[in-house]
Structures are given as structure tokens and as C-alpha cells.
Design an enzyme around this catalytic site. Structure first.
Site, PDB file in Angstrom:
ATOM      1  N   PRO A 256       5.739   1.415   4.577  1.00 12.28           N
ATOM      2  CG  PRO A 256       6.064   0.401   2.501  1.00 12.28           C
ATOM      3  CD  PRO A 256       5.485   0.164   3.858  1.00 12.28           C
ATOM      4  CG  ASN A 257       7.597   5.559   0.960  1.00 16.39           C
ATOM      5  OD1 ASN A 257       8.755   5.909   1.147  1.00 16.39           O
ATOM      6  ND2 ASN A 257       7.265   4.668   0.039  1.00 16.39           N
TER       7      ASN A 257
ATOM      8  NE  ARG B 225       4.391   8.673  -0.669  1.00 17.64           N
ATOM      9  CZ  ARG B 225       3.692   7.556  -0.532  1.00 17.64           C
ATOM     10  NH1 ARG B 225       3.259   7.172   0.651  1.00 17.64           N
ATOM     11  NH2 ARG B 225       3.440   6.799  -1.579  1.00 17.64           N
TER      12      ARG B 225
ATOM     13  CE1 TYR C 254      -1.267   8.047   0.405  1.00 13.42           C
ATOM     14  CE2 TYR C 254       0.376   9.370  -0.735  1.00 13.42           C
ATOM     15  CZ  TYR C 254      -0.328   8.202  -0.600  1.00 13.42           C
ATOM     16  OH  TYR C 254      -0.099   7.171  -1.472  1.00 13.42           O
TER      17      TYR C 254
ATOM     18  CG  ASN D 108      -1.664   2.852   5.651  1.00 10.53           C
ATOM     19  OD1 ASN D 108      -1.290   2.254   4.650  1.00 10.53           O
ATOM     20  ND2 ASN D 108      -2.059   4.114   5.635  1.00 10.53           N
TER      21      ASN D 108
ATOM     22  CB  ALA E  52       3.834   0.076  -1.620  1.00 12.71           C
TER      23      ALA E  52
ATOM     24  CG  HIS F 170      -1.089  -2.292  -3.363  1.00 10.51           C
ATOM     25  ND1 HIS F 170      -2.464  -2.206  -3.257  1.00 10.51           N
ATOM     26  CD2 HIS F 170      -0.608  -1.111  -2.900  1.00 10.51           C
ATOM     27  CE1 HIS F 170      -2.792  -1.019  -2.765  1.00 10.51           C
ATOM     28  NE2 HIS F 170      -1.688  -0.338  -2.548  1.00 10.51           N
TER      29      HIS F 170
ATOM     30  CG  ASP G 222       1.443 -16.457   3.967  1.00  6.01           C
ATOM     31  OD1 ASP G 222       0.286 -16.486   3.489  1.00  6.01           O
ATOM     32  OD2 ASP G 222       2.436 -16.910   3.359  1.00  6.01           O
TER      33      ASP G 222
ATOM     34  CD  GLU H 116      -5.965  -3.618   3.125  1.00  7.82           C
ATOM     35  OE1 GLU H 116      -5.322  -3.208   2.150  1.00  7.82           O
ATOM     36  OE2 GLU H 116      -6.736  -4.606   3.053  1.00  7.82           O
TER      37      GLU H 116
ATOM     38  CG  HIS I 132      -5.209   1.529   2.011  1.00  7.57           C
ATOM     39  ND1 HIS I 132      -3.866   1.344   1.797  1.00  7.57           N
ATOM     40  CD2 HIS I 132      -5.782   0.303   2.023  1.00  7.57           C
ATOM     41  CE1 HIS I 132      -3.633   0.043   1.669  1.00  7.57           C
ATOM     42  NE2 HIS I 132      -4.775  -0.608   1.816  1.00  7.57           N
ATOM     43  CB  ILE I 133      -4.510   8.089   4.026  1.00  4.94           C
ATOM     44  CG1 ILE I 133      -3.924   7.795   5.420  1.00  4.94           C
ATOM     45  CG2 ILE I 133      -4.871   9.560   3.880  1.00  4.94           C
ATOM     46  CD1 ILE I 133      -2.580   8.432   5.685  1.00  4.94           C
ATOM     47  CB  SER I 134      -5.614   7.693  -0.985  1.00  3.86           C
ATOM     48  OG  SER I 134      -4.951   6.482  -1.278  1.00  3.86           O
TER      49      SER I 134
ATOM     50  NE  ARG J 270      -3.522   7.041  -5.055  1.00  5.50           N
ATOM     51  CZ  ARG J 270      -2.434   6.955  -4.307  1.00  5.50           C
ATOM     52  NH1 ARG J 270      -2.515   6.517  -3.064  1.00  5.50           N
ATOM     53  NH2 ARG J 270      -1.260   7.316  -4.796  1.00  5.50           N
TER      54      ARG J 270
ATOM     55  NE  ARG K 184      -0.816   4.234  -5.809  1.00  6.94           N
ATOM     56  CZ  ARG K 184       0.356   4.244  -5.180  1.00  6.94           C
ATOM     57  NH1 ARG K 184       0.519   3.531  -4.091  1.00  6.94           N
ATOM     58  NH2 ARG K 184       1.347   4.974  -5.644  1.00  6.94           N
TER      59      ARG K 184
END
Length: 139
Positions: A9-10, A17, A22, A71, A74, A77, A84, A95, A97-99, A104, A108
Site C-alpha cells: 500500500p501507498n 509521498r 522515501y 515491500n 504498512a 506491521h 502465513d 523483506e 523497506h526504503i526507510s 521511526r 513501525r
């Protein structure tokens, strides 16, 4: 090798954004760079904002690809369902994540999917995707 990148998402809003978190680069530009960096590999890309659709894509690619870069945004989390699914597929998942999620907000800092993934890369901006592909190539 054949890789699937899945963004949650996003992440379709990359480049606009929260650029201070990001970056200013769209994912189209990131993907073009990755395909240039890995010219001998097939890199497929998928983005969706819906948890179930992401699970469908994981199931679709999780038995035939050499690696998946995920990625989950959200959903990392919150989603036991994505966790599963990762546990049920054969293809290794990294996995991303950019940040740096550990620098944070408190909520998160917990990932539902980290322990089931092959590895976790975060905090290196768009280069996190490249690092994940390099790691998967060494498997």
C-alpha cells in the site's frame, strides 16, 4: 534468474509521498535502474494496495520464481495473513523497506513478516531493492 518485486500500500505514490522519508524517485525510475543493473535477470513488478491481492500474487509467483522482494508497506506491521502466505510458499522472500523502520515510530518497529523471510533490508532508500536482489542471487 527470475525475480518478482511486490510493493504494498501507498508505494504507488513513491516520488511524491513524503519525499523526505522515501525520496523523490518514482518506482518506474527505480525499476528501470534495477533492470539496467541486472540485465541478465528477469525482474517483474507488481504493486497493490489490497492485502488479499498481494497474497494472491505471492501465491502465484511463490512456487516458480527464484526470489521475491517484498515491500509490504504498512502490512509488514499488521498482516498475519501475508506472514502465513510467505511461510506456505517455496520461493525465498526478502523483506525490504526504503526507510529505516527502527528509527521511526514505535508501531513501525515491529514486523509480522521478518521472522519468516529469508532476510530483511531497510534504511538504504531505493538501493534496498538492489541489495535484496544481490542477496537473492547468492542463494
Amino acid at each position: 534468474m527470475r525475480f518478482q518485486i511486490i510493493n504494498g500500500p501507498n508505494l504507488n505514490l513513491l516520488g511524491t509521498r513524503s519525499p523526505e522519508i522515501y525520496g523523490n524517485e518514482s518506482f518506474d525510475a527505480i525499476l528501470q535502474r534495477l533492470r539496467t543493473e541486472f540485465p541478465n535477470d528477469e525482474i517483474d513488478y507488481f504493486q497493490n494496495n489490497c492485502e488479499g491481492v498481494i497474497i494472491d500474487k505471492l501465491q502465484e509467483t511463490g512456487f516458480s520464481y527464484d526470489g521475491i522482494v517484498l515491500n509490504a508497506g504498512a502490512y509488514s506491521h499488521t498482516s498475519i495473513a501475508i506472514r502465513d502466505c510467505i511461510a506456505a510458499i517455496k520461493t525465498p522472500v526478502v523483506e525490504v523497506h526504503i526507510s529505516n523502520i527502527f528509527a521511526r515510530e514505535e508501531f513501525r518497529r515491529q514486523s509480522m513478516i521478518s521472522s519468516i523471510c529469508k532476510g530483511v533490508i531497510c534504511g538504504f532508500g531505493a538501493d534496498s531493492y538492489s541489495l535484496a536482489l544481490h542477496a537473492l542471487k547468492k542463494q
